[in-house]
Design a protein around this motif. Sequence first.
Motif, PDB file in Angstrom:
ATOM      1  N   ALA A 172       0.825  -1.205   0.000  1.00 41.80           N
ATOM      2  CA  ALA A 172       0.000   0.000   0.000  1.00 41.80           C
ATOM      3  C   ALA A 172       0.864   1.262   0.000  1.00 41.80           C
ATOM      4  O   ALA A 172       0.518   2.259  -0.647  1.00 41.80           O
ATOM      5  CB  ALA A 172      -0.929  -0.002   1.210  1.00 41.80           C
ATOM      6  N   VAL A 173       1.976   1.235   0.728  1.00 46.24           N
ATOM      7  CA  VAL A 173       2.885   2.381   0.747  1.00 46.24           C
ATOM      8  C   VAL A 173       3.408   2.663  -0.656  1.00 46.24           C
ATOM      9  O   VAL A 173       3.406   3.810  -1.130  1.00 46.24           O
ATOM     10  CB  VAL A 173       4.051   2.130   1.724  1.00 46.24           C
ATOM     11  CG1 VAL A 173       5.126   3.202   1.566  1.00 46.24           C
ATOM     12  CG2 VAL A 173       3.549   2.104   3.162  1.00 46.24           C
ATOM     13  N   MET A 174       3.843   1.637  -1.349  1.00 49.35           N
ATOM     14  CA  MET A 174       4.381   1.834  -2.694  1.00 49.35           C
ATOM     15  C   MET A 174       3.272   2.187  -3.679  1.00 49.35           C
ATOM     16  O   MET A 174       3.477   2.986  -4.600  1.00 49.35           O
ATOM     17  CB  MET A 174       5.123   0.579  -3.145  1.00 49.35           C
ATOM     18  CG  MET A 174       6.472   0.388  -2.485  1.00 49.35           C
ATOM     19  SD  MET A 174       7.611   1.775  -2.794  1.00 49.35           S
ATOM     20  CE  MET A 174       7.899   1.612  -4.549  1.00 49.35           C
ATOM     21  N   ARG A 175       2.102   1.633  -3.505  1.00 50.39           N
ATOM     22  CA  ARG A 175       0.968   1.966  -4.371  1.00 50.39           C
ATOM     23  C   ARG A 175       0.647   3.456  -4.262  1.00 50.39           C
ATOM     24  O   ARG A 175       0.381   4.119  -5.260  1.00 50.39           O
ATOM     25  CB  ARG A 175      -0.237   1.120  -3.976  1.00 50.39           C
ATOM     26  CG  ARG A 175      -1.405   1.173  -4.973  1.00 50.39           C
ATOM     27  CD  ARG A 175      -2.562   0.301  -4.505  1.00 50.39           C
ATOM     28  NE  ARG A 175      -2.132  -1.073  -4.304  1.00 50.39           N
ATOM     29  CZ  ARG A 175      -2.202  -1.718  -3.137  1.00 50.39           C
ATOM     30  NH1 ARG A 175      -2.660  -1.098  -2.050  1.00 50.39           N
ATOM     31  NH2 ARG A 175      -1.801  -2.968  -3.041  1.00 50.39           N
ATOM     32  N   ALA A 176       0.705   3.970  -3.043  1.00 55.64           N
ATOM     33  CA  ALA A 176       0.435   5.396  -2.832  1.00 55.64           C
ATOM     34  C   ALA A 176       1.522   6.271  -3.458  1.00 55.64           C
ATOM     35  O   ALA A 176       1.241   7.351  -3.987  1.00 55.64           O
ATOM     36  CB  ALA A 176       0.311   5.684  -1.344  1.00 55.64           C
ATOM     37  N   ARG A 177       2.772   5.815  -3.408  1.00 53.77           N
ATOM     38  CA  ARG A 177       3.880   6.596  -3.971  1.00 53.77           C
ATOM     39  C   ARG A 177       3.800   6.645  -5.487  1.00 53.77           C
ATOM     40  O   ARG A 177       4.126   7.660  -6.107  1.00 53.77           O
ATOM     41  CB  ARG A 177       5.227   5.996  -3.562  1.00 53.77           C
ATOM     42  CG  ARG A 177       5.541   6.048  -2.084  1.00 53.77           C
ATOM     43  CD  ARG A 177       6.972   5.563  -1.828  1.00 53.77           C
ATOM     44  NE  ARG A 177       7.919   6.559  -2.254  1.00 53.77           N
ATOM     45  CZ  ARG A 177       8.454   7.505  -1.472  1.00 53.77           C
ATOM     46  NH1 ARG A 177       8.100   7.571  -0.186  1.00 53.77           N
ATOM     47  NH2 ARG A 177       9.301   8.371  -1.939  1.00 53.77           N
TER      48      ARG A 177
END
Length: 399
Positions: free
Chosen positions: A16-21
């Motif tokens: 989710a962190v990378m998806r948001a980035r």
Amino acid sequence: MAHGESGPVGPAAPEAVMRARLGRECLYVPSCRFGLYLALRHWCEPGGRVLMSPVNDDVILFVVLAAGLRPVQAPLSATDGSLDVDAVPDSVWSGLSAVLTTNLYGHPDPAGRLRERCDRLGIALIEDAAHAIGSEVDGRPVGTFGDAAVFSLSKHAGARAGGFLALADPALRAPLEQARDALLDPVALTAELAYAVRPYAEATVRALRLAPAAWWALRLLGLQEREEIRMPLRSAELQRALASAPSLSGFHSWVRVDMHDYRVAPGRLRWRRIARLLARLDDRLAAHRAGTERLLATRWAAPGSAGARVQPLFRVPLLVHDRDAAVAALARRRITVGYLYDPPLDTYAGERFTDPSPSPANAARFARHALPVDPLRAGPVIDVLGAAGIEPARGLPGD
């Protein structure tokens, strides 16, 4: 804990962190090399040809071969090692199945132009963003131009555990997750133990000044296997392995070098460290950017660096006349230089295993003179190179 767990120590939160980035669907993979293999197998039919950089880790060459594909070495810029789109002949473009970028040390390849070319040809663009988790092109993050991109958690984040496969089409997550799971080895206690002790082993190496016992410990854990910059090619064995492609198993002894757990599912320890370090990523990127800016202001920076947008480079490739002397001077201050990719892959592998670059001179020059230094140690590096009288490389474009 199983690789598919979505609880507090599973993949859901880091993905989710990378998806948001990135604004793209992201799938955890145990290593970038594993993620690249998944992408190449999905987008390229066996027997296809892949344009790639000759100044790259030799492991990536073996991943391309393992996917049943023929590496084609591209012309490069002599100052930053990026792909030179205009120097690739039409005859080379017409025979490609995909383009694989490198974004060497975090310096972006011309992703927008490569995307346009790939779209015209109807072929895949796959971005290797292992060094470039914070880099941008035309205001967009590296890794958002390709059909797929791989990111490393071992570089800027410092997690030394896997990475992500980012996908332009979110509908591809399910089939690629299934393909990933079919190739994963189960969680291994020995791999988790090696992961747990690696920071301490590396600290021991530094404390003992690379004593033989410390090197032996690293080798035992599969963390250091190279005597030279390039691993031994083992041509006869490699030729036999080609008959097994596409297959990771047939190329395992090459693909596993310096990372024996490249296809092992992560356990609880890795998930916890990944979550902790991802939370600090922006601070790390800011520190890399500040160090990069200092290094690019020195006389060893590539011509044209002054005034350019400062990326949070993973390593800053200073260009020096006598790299061996620079490496030795830094070693005396216990500053290790890694991520050297010399000679270029077409010289290393030969025409038996790759198509050589149509314009090899720039890649050879860059590989010979690049001194990739950690921007987090910018101050000591500048002091050492100055005190040692290290001269910039001569005769580069823009001088």
